[in-house]
Design a protein around this motif. Structure first.
Motif: not given
Length: 857
Positions: A283-285, A521-522, A280-281, A287-288, A291
């Motif tokens: 995924q948020k990184a 990160k991906r 989850a962490v 996503a940011a 963006a």
């Protein structure tokens, strides 16, 4: 039966063969054979479940819990027998061809003859029997095609099965209805099948069906294995869809199977408790980083930079514009124009011009001067003549022309022209300014409540540009403070532009680093997602690999099944050869001998557990290509009867026109065979052959196992009438006709009486023939009878013959003169018989018959 025959029969017995074969095979095979032999039928679902469970345990696919399947005890097949089927009635037939309703056929337990001419309706009844029997050549039963409305198909069949009576309401069913499928039916269309085709036997002993049941059970086990293989192959696709395609584990899961390395996959799995949180962490990184707000900011700042740069350029050009010079030049031009107007007015005040001198008038004067110079150049100018009308001019005109010359040489006009040229040059740099980015940005943000930094400066410069352009176009004065305002805004924009360009450079550097971070990160997210899924699905993965290994074993274990089925088929062929082919060969030879059928070779073939027969002549020619139509017919009859005998003939045998295309000798032979068959079985014969009919009736006369039905179309097709024999004249029937005709003639006069008298003589003539045939000659020879009854010869009263011969012959010849079927000479053609003569001749014939019958031999 001798010992050798008993040994051969035992060796070919289906139960013996199957038991012996099963004892040499796997337990699950013995389990199939045991159940088939015990129940005498195909396996049901519960049987298949038990056998398949035994198969899996025997092959160590499952833990062994079932007891070992014992060897089968060898036991011979019990004798087979069927209850006798006999049709007792066919009635209430509707919707079958054009048959009329109401007909009733009550077949005899022996022979039933249904005689009728072509087109009388026999075919409708025979088609009904074929449909009930599911005959090889059953035709589709149609209704009366001449009628618009179709009547529902129906018939009521009463029958005995053993000692029990039954009824069946047929409602159009096709394909055969039990127990009528046991009936054997022969017709002309079946000849080709019985002669040329590779025929399966209609009757198959129940013991032979055991092989089919075993084969079917093996096929079901094969199907169970195939179904389980399909089930074992499922499961990976769902897991694979949850693994990212570019994860390291993806190709390993994609090829998950019996040979997969579980240790490698386990090393890639992550089953720790916090793995979902870490996913989850990430995924948020991601996503940011995905963006894309930084790139949007960069694009916005780049646009502002372009607007500020364009505004700065506009400001610089406005600042370069000399407002004071523009305003001074504009003032000078205005003063010169006033002076010029005053001079022009004073100069031409006395010229009595039609209108105030203006630019149009000036153009007129300049054109005249241009023409004067042209004439001077050409040497043709005359100062005393008008340039336009060529008339002599006076003093006043000369004075006016001189003023024109002064006007053209005026310095004020030249100064005005020079000043205007200077003014156009000064304003050209401002008028040509184009600032689309500035205009669009200012317009776009004008209505917004909150406006960005530098908007006021850009808007001020845009406004100054519009003011300068408007003043230069209209010639009005430009505010001399405008340049100062623009300079102030320009200074602010210059500083702000430098800041924005620095921001853009910094943001672009940050954006490049963001792309690299996003890629990192991906990748971390893909691998962690796959690892988490492997951890969650490890039980499924482990099961999948085990299933794949089991599938490999099942595939190997399924390979012997086709060979097992081929072995059962071979056993079936062995048994069918003994139980069917050998018996058929004996029966066929007997039938061929009784029917004088041509000699040929019968080959016995078998495929997939079915027994077939094929007839072959020399050089493998089909019999139909060599034999005559009659030979084919008796050959087909022999094949049909031999096949029927295989079942013991416990059901009706039906023949539909069996002697068409046969000569008289073969007709007699076929009739004799059918009559013999009818002594022990129910036989139904449809025919239109009167000789064949009479022969059968004669052959059945002694046993009385026969019933005769006449089928005609006098009141509609298919009317059925029961009788003792085909319609023919009798002494009693003719006597009745003669008496009725005489009575009718007595009641008439004239031509009506004459016609009836002639009819009466026709009946007298027939009476003479029948009396001679049946009583004088005692039926030794009769029409339609195939044989001469020599046993009747001694019953003829030879001594009394003259008493009857003389009147009979005389009256017979007299009757021939009066009936229409005999041509008469002209001399006697118009001689009409009389009622008195008819009555006298009839009385004389009766007396002659009485005298003959009373006479002693």
């Amino acid at each position: 039966m001798g010992d050798s025959e008993s040994s051969t029969s035992s060796a070919a017995d289906a139960r013996v063969l199957l038991s012996t074969w099963a004892n040499d095979n796997d337990e699950w095979v013995r389990a199939i054979v045991r159940r088939v032999l015990s129940a005498g039928r195909a396996l049901v679902d519960s049987d298949v479940d038990e056998v398949y469970a035994l198969f899996r345990q025997e092959k160590a696919l499952d833990s062994r819990t079932l007891p070992k399947e014992p060897l089968l005890a060898v036991a011979a097949s019990p004798a087979e027998s069927d209850e006798v089927l006999r049709i007792t009635s066919l009635s209430e037939v509707t919707g079958v061809n054009a048959l009329v309703s109401g007909a009733v056929i009550t077949p005899h337990a022996g022979l039933t003859l249904l005689y009728g001419e072509n087109g009388t309706g026999k075919t409708g009844y025979s088609r009904l029997f074929k449909t009930l029997a599911g005959s090889r050549n059953a035709d589709q039963i149609l209704g009366d095609v001449s009628q618009a409305n179709t009547t529902a198909q129906s018939a009521l069949i009463a029958y005995d099965l053993g000692e029990t009576g039954h009824t069946f309401r047929w409602s159009g069913e096709t394909g055969g209805v039990a127990p009528f499928t046991r009936m054997s039916i022969f017709d002309s269309p079946s000849v080709n099948a019985h002669v040329d085709a590779d025929l399966e036997y209609v009757y198959v002993p129940a013991s032979l069906a055991l092989f089919n049941h075993v084969n079917a059970a093996i096929q079901v086990i094969e199907a169970r294995i195939a179904t389980e293989l399909a089930a074992l192959a499922t499961g990976a696709s769902a897991l694979l869809s949850r693994i990212p395609r570019d994860a390291t584990a993806y190709p390993l899961v994609e090829t998950l199977g019996a040979s997969s390395d579980l240790d490698t996959l386990r090393a890639l799995a992550d089953a720790s408790g916090d793995v979902d949180g870490r996913v989850a962490v990430l995924q948020k990184a991601v996503a940011a980083l995905e963006a894309g707000t930084l790139s949007t900011t960069i694009r916005a700042q780049q646009r502002v930079a372009r607007v500020l740069a364009q505004a700065s350029s506009v400001a610089a050009r406005i600042e370069a514009f000399d407002i004071d010079a523009f305003n001074t030049t504009r003032t000078t031009i205005a003063a010169l124009e006033i002076d010029y107007a005053l001079v022009r007015a004073e100069l031409f005040e006395a010229a009595d011009l039609p209108a105030t001198p203006d630019d149009t008038w000036k153009t007129f004067v300049e054109a005249g001067e241009s023409y004067r110079q042209h004439l001077i150049t050409a040497g043709a100018h005359d100062e005393n003549r008008c340039l336009y009308c060529r008339q002599p001019i006076g003093d006043r005109a000369q004075e006016l022309v001189a003023k024109y010359a002064d006007y053209l040489a005026d310095k004020i006009g030249a100064d005005i022209a020079e000043s205007r040229k200077s003014l156009a040059t000064a304003t050209g740099t401002v008028v040509s300014i184009d600032a689309p980015e500035v205009t669009a940005w200012v317009t776009e943000l004008a209505e917004q409540t909150e406006q960005p930094d530098s908007y006021a400066q850009v808007a001020s410069i845009a406004s100054a540009l519009d003011a300068v352009k408007a003043s230069t176009r209209s010639g009005t004065a430009v505010d001399h403070n405008l340049t100062a305002r623009v300079a102030t805004a320009h200074a602010v924009l210059t500083a702000r532009l430098a800041e924005i360009e620095g921001d853009v450079e910094r943001l672009e550097s940050e954006d490049a680093n963001r792309a690299e971070a996003l890629q990192t990160k991906r990748r971390e997210l893909v691998e962690l997602t796959a690892a988490a899924e492997l951890g969650r699905s490890w039980a499924l993965i482990d099961t999948k690999v085990k299933n794949a290994k089991e599938a490999d074993r099942l595939t190997v274990l399924a390979r012997p099944a086709p060979a097992l089925r081929r072995a059962v088929t071979a056993l079936s062929k062995t048994a069918s050869d003994a139980l069917i082919n050998q018996s058929f060969a004996i029966y066929f030879a007997e039938e061929c001998a009784s029917l004088r059928a041509p000699s040929l070779k019968v080959e016995y073939i078998g495929r997939d557990g079915t027994a077939k027969r094929r007839k072959v002549l020399v050089k493998n020619h089909r019999p139909s290509k060599v034999l005559s139509e009659g030979e084919q017919k008796v050959l087909a009859l022999a094949d049909f009867l031999a096949e029927a005998r295989l079942s013991g003939i416990s059901a009706p045998v039906i023949f539909d026109d069996p002697v068409s295309s046969l000569d008289h000798r073969r007709i007699n032979e076929v009739a004799a065979r059918i009559a013999n068959l009818a002594q022990s079985a129910q036989v139904i014969v449809f025919t239109h052959d009167i000789a064949f009919t009479m022969t059968l009736l004669h052959l059945m006369e002694a046993s009385k196992r026969c019933v005769y039905f006449q089928i005609d179309d006098e009141e509609g097709k298919g009317r059925v009438t029961r009788s003792s024999h085909p319609r023919w004249d009798t002494i009693g029937g003719l006597k009745k006709n003669i008496n009725e005709t005489i009575a009718a003639a007595r009641a008439e006069e004239g031509q009506a009486r004459a016609a009836l008298v002639r009819t009466g003589y026709g009946w007298l003539r027939s009476w003479c023939e029948v009396f001679t045939e049946t009583e004088l000659l005692q039926g030794v020879t009769q029409r339609h009878q195939p044989a001469v009854h020599m046993t009747q010869l001694g019953k003829i009263k030879s001594g009394a013959l003259p008493v009857a011969i003389e009147p009979v012959l005389r009256i017979f010849e007299e009757a021939c003169r009066y009936i229409d079927s005999h041509s008469q000479p002209l001399t006697t053609l118009d001689i009409a018989p009389t009622l008195t003569g008819l009555e006298a001749h009839w009385e004389e014939l009766k007396a002659a018959r009485d005298a003959y019958l009373r006479a002693e031999d």
